[in-house]
Design a protein around this motif. Structure first.
Motif, PDB file in Angstrom:
ATOM      1  N   CYS A 145      27.686  65.063  50.838  1.00 42.33           N
ATOM      2  CA  CYS A 145      27.253  65.278  49.459  1.00 42.33           C
ATOM      3  C   CYS A 145      28.396  65.947  48.689  1.00 42.33           C
ATOM      4  O   CYS A 145      29.010  66.894  49.176  1.00 42.33           O
ATOM      5  CB  CYS A 145      26.005  66.155  49.435  1.00 42.33           C
ATOM      6  N   CYS A 161      26.959  69.924  47.593  1.00 40.62           N
ATOM      7  CA  CYS A 161      26.824  70.977  48.620  1.00 40.62           C
ATOM      8  C   CYS A 161      27.824  70.797  49.759  1.00 40.62           C
ATOM      9  O   CYS A 161      27.977  71.686  50.591  1.00 40.62           O
ATOM     10  CB  CYS A 161      25.396  71.013  49.173  1.00 40.62           C
ATOM     11  N   CYS A 198      23.221  64.457  47.156  1.00 41.71           N
ATOM     12  CA  CYS A 198      22.075  64.390  48.067  1.00 41.71           C
ATOM     13  C   CYS A 198      20.780  64.685  47.310  1.00 41.71           C
ATOM     14  O   CYS A 198      20.795  65.262  46.225  1.00 41.71           O
ATOM     15  CB  CYS A 198      22.254  65.334  49.253  1.00 41.71           C
ATOM     16  N   CYS A 215      20.138  68.394  46.324  1.00 36.01           N
ATOM     17  CA  CYS A 215      20.996  68.887  45.232  1.00 36.01           C
ATOM     18  C   CYS A 215      20.544  68.280  43.904  1.00 36.01           C
ATOM     19  O   CYS A 215      20.495  68.967  42.882  1.00 36.01           O
ATOM     20  CB  CYS A 215      22.459  68.534  45.475  1.00 36.01           C
TER      21      CYS A 215
HETATM   22 ZN    ZN Z   1      23.902  68.214  48.380  1.00 33.89          ZN
END
Ligand code: ZN
Ligand code: ZN
Length: 152
Positions: free
Chosen positions: A6, A9, A24, A27
């Motif tokens: 991702c 993150c 993702c 997130c």
């Molecule tokens: Zn993420």
């Protein structure tokens, strides 16, 4: 299944949890990031200073909090209104509108377009045709008399 990282993150996750923008699911939700979509503002220079670099803010996000001591803070997109909460009745399985808004369903999410040079900010609203109209939504329609012209 393959793994994908991702971009927010930087955690490696199953690839079906990371979307085509490389973000993702959690997130996307935690940061309240709307999916990519065409810009709403025409590609014209800033009408105040002629600046040609515009910051697009895909959602104007606000801080929300729940719980008596504001323990659960989150960010949510600012929108024109909220849809009404619905629930299914057991009787005939009908969906009925409830007497409260559904805070998880903002309607008419605001986008901001900010001139990078002078800061002039224009607000556009995504999917204006989907905004529910009525006093319970704090919205109403006003019609412009025919004969009025735009860009005066
Ligand atoms: Zn993420
Ligand atoms: Zn400007």
């Amino acid at each position: 299944m393959a793994m994908k990282t991702c971009s927010v993150c930087e955690e490696e996750q199953w690839e079906d949890l990371v979307d085509d923008e490389g973000i993702c699911e959690s997130c996307r939700k935690n940061f309240a990031i709307p999916r990519q979509s065409p810009a709403l503002r025409p590609l014209t220079p800033c009408r105040r200073c002629g600046g040609r670099v515009i910051v697009r803010c895909r959602a104007i996000r606000e801080r929300g909090a729940s719980g008596g001591d504001y323990v659960h803070a989150y960010i949510a997109p600012l929108a024109a209104t909220f849809a009404r909460a619905t629930r299914e009745t057991l009787f005939r399985k009908r969906t009925v509108e409830q007497n409260k808004p559904d805070l998880a369903q903002p309607a008419g999410v605001f986008e901001a377009y900010i001139c990078r040079a002078c800061g002039l900010t224009e607000i556009y609203t995504r999917d204006p045709e989907t905004i529910p109209i009525g006093p319970e939504y704090a919205t109403e329609l006003i019609e412009v008399p025919s004969g009025e012209t735009p860009f005066r």
